[in-house]
Scaffold this active site. Structure first.
Site, short mmCIF file in Angstrom:
data_model
loop_
_atom_site.label_atom_id
_atom_site.label_comp_id
_atom_site.label_asym_id
_atom_site.label_seq_id
_atom_site.Cartn_x
_atom_site.Cartn_y
_atom_site.Cartn_z
N HIS A 1 0.82 -1.22 0.00
CA HIS A 1 0.00 0.00 0.00
C HIS A 1 0.85 1.26 0.00
O HIS A 1 0.38 2.32 -0.38
CB HIS A 1 -1.03 -0.01 1.14
CG HIS A 1 -0.52 0.40 2.49
ND1 HIS A 1 -0.23 -0.49 3.49
CD2 HIS A 1 -0.26 1.63 2.99
CE1 HIS A 1 0.18 0.18 4.55
NE2 HIS A 1 0.18 1.46 4.28
N ASP B 1 -0.29 -7.47 1.58
CA ASP B 1 0.28 -6.12 1.64
C ASP B 1 1.81 -6.21 1.74
O ASP B 1 2.41 -5.93 2.78
CB ASP B 1 -0.32 -5.36 2.84
CG ASP B 1 -0.07 -3.86 2.76
OD1 ASP B 1 0.49 -3.40 1.75
OD2 ASP B 1 -0.42 -3.16 3.73
N GLY C 1 2.94 6.42 8.73
CA GLY C 1 4.36 6.60 8.42
C GLY C 1 5.20 5.41 8.85
O GLY C 1 6.34 5.28 8.43
N SER D 1 4.12 2.42 8.19
CA SER D 1 3.78 1.39 7.20
C SER D 1 5.01 0.90 6.46
O SER D 1 5.90 1.69 6.11
CB SER D 1 2.82 1.97 6.16
OG SER D 1 1.54 2.15 6.70
N GLY D 2 5.05 -0.40 6.21
CA GLY D 2 6.16 -0.97 5.45
C GLY D 2 7.35 -1.34 6.31
O GLY D 2 8.24 -2.05 5.87
#
Ligand SMILES: *[C@@H]1O[C@H](CO)[C@@H](O)[C@H](O)[C@H]1NC(C)=O
Ligand SMILES: *[C@@H]1O[C@H](CO)[C@@H](O)[C@H](O)[C@H]1NC(C)=O
Length: 244
Positions: free
Chosen positions: A65, A112, A196, A198-199
């Site tokens: 995402h 994801d 922020g 994320s990942g």
């Protein structure tokens, strides 16, 4: 239905925020500089928008995402960072040369995960290094202590941090999660991942078991768990990408 709606809304929030905000962990602490040598900051025009993890010298793993609304050719990958503002000698910066996708579903936020091939190999040293991957289908028992890290916001409406934050979290039971995710909570106080993060990585016993994916209510609600992509389920996809 409510559950899916909540996920969709969060997805939207995180996309809206992607270009204009950095995100930070809620209730964590500043990491010892470069103690997570695999962590990357994904940046657009020098603004942090997502985290990522180095899994091979030329390959980064992050949440799908993070790039669903962004042209990969505009993204800069920064390794070896601690302070986002400082001009650190430990930094190495890269462009993305190839993206490996694995069926990300933006409605359900399943799958994801993406792998990014960097434009060259990173120079590995004490401040930039790869993280260990889990075995195929490896499970992580409820109650396992893990650490997540990121430059995400310090609260849903809070400011953006300059320095990398880390947070100890506990893996929750499956009844609070979904089969393709690994979920964590911080008990007795309000803490968790935020926009922020994320990942970024979820590290359990020095292995990357999760990728920060989504939250269900507000950041660090103290009620709902945080959701990470379950890396062990994607081991075949990861191996195919990095051996391509
Ligand atoms: C991992 O799990 C998947 C899905 O359940 C299954 O198809 C696959 O055979 C498993 N692989 C191994 C090595 O256990
Ligand atoms: C966080 O976890 C690390 C090891 O995983 C441990 O050494 C440390 O004491 C923990 N810190 C807190 C505040 O619980």
């Amino acid at each position: 239905m409510d559950h899916l709606l909540a996920l969709g809304t969060l997805m939207l929030v995180s996309q809206v925020n992607a270009g204009s905000y950095k995100t930070e962990i809620v209730g964590g602490r500043e990491a010892t500089p470069n103690s997570h040598p695999y962590i990357a900051s994904l940046q657009l025009r020098r603004q942090h928008f997502c985290g990522g993890s180095l899994i091979a010298p030329q390959f980064l793993m992050t949440a799908a995402h993070c790039l669903s609304d962004t042209n990969p050719s505009r993204v800069t990958v920064v390794l070896g960072a601690h302070s986002l503002r400082a001009n650190e000698a430990s930094r190495q910066t890269f462009r993305i040369s190839q993206v490996f996708e694995n069926g990300f579903n933006p409605q359900t936020l399943e799958n994801d995960i993406i792998i990014l091939k960097l434009d060259r190999s990173a120079t590995l040293n004490s401040r930039v290094n790869v993280v260990a991957l889990p075995r195929v289908n490896e499970t992580v028992p409820a109650g396992t202590q893990c650490v997540t890290s990121g430059w995400g916001r310090l609260g849903t409406e809070a400011r953006i941090p300059d320095r990398l934050q880390e947070l100890n979290v506990t893996v929750t039971g499956r009844e609070l999660c979904r089969p393709n995710n690994i979920c964590t909570g911080v008990f007795m106080r309000q803490a968790g991942i935020c926009f922020g993060d994320s990942g970024g990585p979820l590290i359990c016993n020095e292995v990357i078991q999760g990728i920060s994916s989504f939250i269900v209510r507000s950041c660090g609600s103290g009620v709902a768990p945080d959701f990470f992509s379950r890396v062990a389920l994607f081991r075949d996809f990861i191996d195919r990408a990095i051996n391509s």
